[in-house]
Design an enzyme around this catalytic site. Structure first.
Site, PDB file in Angstrom:
ATOM      1  N   ASP A   1       0.813  -1.215   0.000  1.00 42.39           N
ATOM      2  CA  ASP A   1       0.000   0.000   0.000  1.00 42.39           C
ATOM      3  C   ASP A   1       0.847   1.266   0.000  1.00 42.39           C
ATOM      4  O   ASP A   1       2.051   1.224   0.205  1.00 42.39           O
ATOM      5  CB  ASP A   1      -0.983  -0.007   1.194  1.00 42.39           C
ATOM      6  CG  ASP A   1      -0.342  -0.503   2.490  1.00 42.39           C
ATOM      7  OD1 ASP A   1       0.890  -0.532   2.560  1.00 42.39           O
ATOM      8  OD2 ASP A   1      -1.078  -0.851   3.420  1.00 42.39           O
TER       9      ASP A   1
ATOM     10  N   GLU B   1      -9.970  -2.421   5.557  1.00 44.40           N
ATOM     11  CA  GLU B   1     -10.552  -2.224   6.885  1.00 44.40           C
ATOM     12  C   GLU B   1     -11.794  -3.106   7.070  1.00 44.40           C
ATOM     13  O   GLU B   1     -12.376  -3.580   6.089  1.00 44.40           O
ATOM     14  CB  GLU B   1     -10.915  -0.746   7.085  1.00 44.40           C
ATOM     15  CG  GLU B   1      -9.726   0.201   7.039  1.00 44.40           C
ATOM     16  CD  GLU B   1      -8.713  -0.005   8.177  1.00 44.40           C
ATOM     17  OE1 GLU B   1      -9.057  -0.632   9.198  1.00 44.40           O
ATOM     18  OE2 GLU B   1      -7.566   0.459   8.024  1.00 44.40           O
TER      19      GLU B   1
ATOM     20  N   HIS C   1      -7.127  -5.548  10.184  1.00 39.65           N
ATOM     21  CA  HIS C   1      -6.888  -5.134   8.798  1.00 39.65           C
ATOM     22  C   HIS C   1      -5.558  -5.678   8.283  1.00 39.65           C
ATOM     23  O   HIS C   1      -4.609  -5.888   9.038  1.00 39.65           O
ATOM     24  CB  HIS C   1      -6.996  -3.609   8.631  1.00 39.65           C
ATOM     25  CG  HIS C   1      -5.856  -2.804   9.185  1.00 39.65           C
ATOM     26  ND1 HIS C   1      -6.044  -1.548   9.703  1.00 39.65           N
ATOM     27  CD2 HIS C   1      -4.529  -3.038   9.284  1.00 39.65           C
ATOM     28  CE1 HIS C   1      -4.880  -1.058  10.093  1.00 39.65           C
ATOM     29  NE2 HIS C   1      -3.939  -1.948   9.850  1.00 39.65           N
TER      30      HIS C   1
ATOM     31  N   ASN D   1      -7.565  -4.127  14.458  1.00 40.93           N
ATOM     32  CA  ASN D   1      -8.930  -4.485  14.051  1.00 40.93           C
ATOM     33  C   ASN D   1      -8.920  -5.588  12.988  1.00 40.93           C
ATOM     34  O   ASN D   1      -9.943  -5.866  12.371  1.00 40.93           O
ATOM     35  CB  ASN D   1      -9.683  -3.252  13.527  1.00 40.93           C
ATOM     36  CG  ASN D   1      -9.004  -2.635  12.309  1.00 40.93           C
ATOM     37  OD1 ASN D   1      -8.027  -3.178  11.794  1.00 40.93           O
ATOM     38  ND2 ASN D   1      -9.528  -1.510  11.853  1.00 40.93           N
TER      39      ASN D   1
HETATM   40  C1  F6R Z   1       1.484  -1.883   6.256  1.00 38.98           C
HETATM   41  C2  F6R Z   1       0.078  -2.225   6.337  1.00 38.98           C
HETATM   42  C3  F6R Z   1      -0.677  -2.366   7.623  1.00 38.98           C
HETATM   43  C4  F6R Z   1       0.162  -2.843   8.820  1.00 38.98           C
HETATM   44  C5  F6R Z   1      -0.697  -2.952  10.076  1.00 38.98           C
HETATM   45  C6  F6R Z   1       0.130  -3.330  11.284  1.00 38.98           C
HETATM   46  O1  F6R Z   1       1.932  -1.808   4.915  1.00 38.98           O
HETATM   47  O2  F6R Z   1      -0.508  -2.381   5.315  1.00 38.98           O
HETATM   48  O3  F6R Z   1      -1.754  -3.239   7.411  1.00 38.98           O
HETATM   49  O4  F6R Z   1       0.747  -4.079   8.520  1.00 38.98           O
HETATM   50  O5  F6R Z   1      -1.323  -1.729  10.321  1.00 38.98           O
HETATM   51  O6  F6R Z   1       1.004  -2.295  11.602  1.00 38.98           O
HETATM   52  P1  F6R Z   1       2.084  -2.447  12.742  1.00 38.98           P
HETATM   53  O7  F6R Z   1       3.094  -3.446  12.274  1.00 38.98           O
HETATM   54  O8  F6R Z   1       2.690  -1.068  12.866  1.00 38.98           O
HETATM   55  O9  F6R Z   1       1.370  -2.894  13.981  1.00 38.98           O
END
Ligand code: F6R
Length: 242
Positions: A67, A143, A138, A136
């Site tokens: 992303d 989401e 994702h 959550n």
């Molecule tokens: C990152 C992404 C997000 C993260 C998720 C967890 O490219 O797409 O889905 O993997 O938000 O983030 P952290 O590792 O900071 O807890």
């Protein structure tokens, strides 16, 4: 699905890096799907270490990231382009032209997303997709509640995410309002998936995602349907799993 239990964050990072390294050793021209966020930083550090030790060669590797924020310049220190260069690409011998992220500078969302899906197809699809998981459930910017059947698409960030991210920007107004993300269908097309999780604060969602019902309410739960999924999580993140 395989679950690999690590002692702590450091151990999780080593185990995840070993899996990525073995993919690159088995297929030097592998296509790696990569993620940003705090969890994979240790994994990237371990990969850099292996490269510095002469144990890993990235010269034929291609990467595609999950992303990118829409509307941020590549050199903005909050762009995922910047993150990947800081945390991995600038420290290994990967060819910059073989590293791909959705183009956040493209204003036309439909074109940006279609271009990205074309790139993924042209490089032959993803051999190993690295994922983190949000509190959550994702994965990428997919989401809760979004439909599983999406390819790369543009998402509106929730007010909660904008508020949470404003500390990284001059003000809430400067936080991007949208992002481009691989959809669940894009992610599920990867030949293998590696999800990393660390810490007590991920324990509840790891239990829900991997042992609860498969539902769009918990986007990562779809991974239960895939055989070639490896979860590398530390003891704290697995503390609610019997
Ligand atoms: C990152 C992404 C997000 C993260 C998720 C967890 O490219 O797409 O889905 O993997 O938000 O983030 P952290 O590792 O900071 O807890």
């Amino acid at each position: 699905m395989r679950i690999i239990k690590a002692k702590d964050y450091e151990d999780m990072s080593k185990k995840a890096a070993n899996i990525i390294a073995s993919q690159v050793i088995m297929k030097p021209g592998a296509v790696l799907g990569l993620a940003t966020g705090s969890t994979p930083i240790g994994t990237y550090k371990q990969l850099i270490k292996k490269y510095n030790n002469g144990d890993l060669d990235f010269s034929q590797v291609t990467t595609v990231n999950l992303d990118e924020y829409k509307g941020l310049a590549k050199d903005h220190d909050q762009s995922y382009y910047y993150f990947m260069h800081q945390n991995l690409f600038d420290h290994i011998n990967i060819k910059p032209e073989r590293t791909f992220l959705p183009d956040g500078t493209q204003a036309d969302s439909d074109n940006a997303c279609a271009d990205y899906d074309r790139i993924i197809a042209e490089v032959g699809g993803v051999d190993l997709q690295l994922l983190g998981i949000g509190h959550n459930g994702h994965i990428g910017f997919n989401e809760p509640g979004s439909v599983f059947e999406k390819d790369t698409h543009c998402v509106d960030l929730t007010e909660k995410t904008i508020q949470a991210n404003k500390r990284f920007f001059a003000s809430a107004d400067d936080v991007p309002k949208q992002a481009y993300t691989m959809g669940i269908r894009t992610i599920m097309m990867a030949r293998k998936i590696l999800l990393v999780a660390s810490g007590e604060e991920k324990a509840e969602i790891i239990k829900e995602a991997f042992f609860g019902p498969v539902t769009p309410a918990v986007q990562a739960s779809i991974l239960q349907l895939r055989k070639h999924v490896i979860l590398v999580a530390d003891e704290a993140a697995l503390s609610q799993v019997k």
